[in-house]
Scaffold this active site. Structure first.
Site, PDB file in Angstrom:
ATOM      1  N   HIS A  32       0.856  -1.187   0.000  1.00 32.78           N
ATOM      2  CA  HIS A  32       0.000   0.000   0.000  1.00 32.78           C
ATOM      3  C   HIS A  32       0.895   1.241   0.000  1.00 32.78           C
ATOM      4  CE1 HIS A  32      -3.522   2.425   2.003  1.00 32.78           C
ATOM      5  NE2 HIS A  32      -3.044   2.995   0.922  1.00 32.78           N
ATOM      6  N   GLU A  81       1.055   8.232  -3.679  1.00 24.55           N
ATOM      7  CA  GLU A  81       1.957   7.792  -2.613  1.00 24.55           C
ATOM      8  C   GLU A  81       3.237   8.638  -2.585  1.00 24.55           C
ATOM      9  OE1 GLU A  81       1.392   5.493  -0.109  1.00 24.55           O
ATOM     10  OE2 GLU A  81      -0.655   5.541  -0.880  1.00 24.55           O
ATOM     11  N   HIS A  85       3.636  10.862   0.661  1.00 22.61           N
ATOM     12  CA  HIS A  85       4.568  10.231   1.602  1.00 22.61           C
ATOM     13  C   HIS A  85       6.019  10.258   1.136  1.00 22.61           C
ATOM     14  CE1 HIS A  85       1.022   8.768   3.696  1.00 22.61           C
ATOM     15  NE2 HIS A  85       0.573   8.257   2.563  1.00 22.61           N
TER      16      HIS A  85
END
Length: 216
Positions: A32, A81, A85
């Protein structure tokens, strides 16, 4: 930030969660994301560029697919992502480019080998229930640290929760570390995955746990 949450999700559960165009979700845990705690969208000017990870694309599609959208050509999930992040993780030298960030996550995926570990412990998708404590103890025994396990709560009239995500945590030196804080400390990455109305939350140790082998 202090630690990295390396999140694996179970595609069958993810496909249960929301309106999506999931087809034939992989029957193995997929990535993920690799998330620093306490940071999001650190550098909005550092745009995702798929050509920087072109050497990784085959592995990315296999181990880090966009489970909710079956089209192979989509890179939205990776972009998300990275923006949210990766741009924060990049304060670490080993993660300070898109190639390094995604490449290191793929490396950690092989190193952690969550699929292999669960199988070794005899934990596989099934129509019967597991005890959450048994899953947690098996993983803690393997890794020597406590993972964070998230589930979908029981639906109306059901008694069992459904396992959906397992996070293994690392220090900035990429050493394994406990994910769960001591009781009472808040966990900033807690409500990370909100899809539609159903959302994952830390599994309840006392509820029977379903590890589904097909999308119901």
């Amino acid at each position: 930030w202090n630690k990295l949450y390396f999140a694996h999700h179970w595609p069958v559960t993810v496909c249960k969660m929301d309106a999506n165009d999931c087809h034939d979700p992989p029957m193995y845990w997929t990535i993920h994301g690799l998330w620093p705690d306490r940071a999001e969208d650190c550098n909005r000017t550092w745009h995702f560029n798929v050509t920087e990870i072109k050497d990784l694309i085959v592995d990315m599609r296999h181990y880090w697919p966009d489970v909710l959208h079956s089209s192979q050509n989509r890179t939205q999930f990776w972009k998300h992502e990275w923006d949210k992040h990766g741009t924060c993780a990049a304060t670490l030298e080993v993660l300070n480019s898109q190639k390094k960030y995604f490449g290191k996550a793929l490396e950690l995926y092989q190193h952690v080998d969550l699929n292999g570990r669960l199988l070794k412990a005899g934990i596989k998708p099934s129509s019967s229930y597991y005890k959450m404590t048994a899953i947690k103890e098996a993983l803690t025994r393997f890794y020597g640290v406590t993972p964070k396990i998230q589930c979908l709560p029981p639906e109306e009239g059901e008694e069992a929760q459904t396992i959906g995500q397992i996070e293994i945590c690392f220090t900035k030196e990429l050493q394994l570390v406990n994910c769960m804080e001591l009781e009472g400390e808040s966990n900033p990455v807690q409500a990370h995955l909100k899809l539609g109305t159903s959302e994952l939350s830390v599994c309840n140790d006392t509820l029977p746990t379903y590890y589904p082998s097909e999308v119901q």
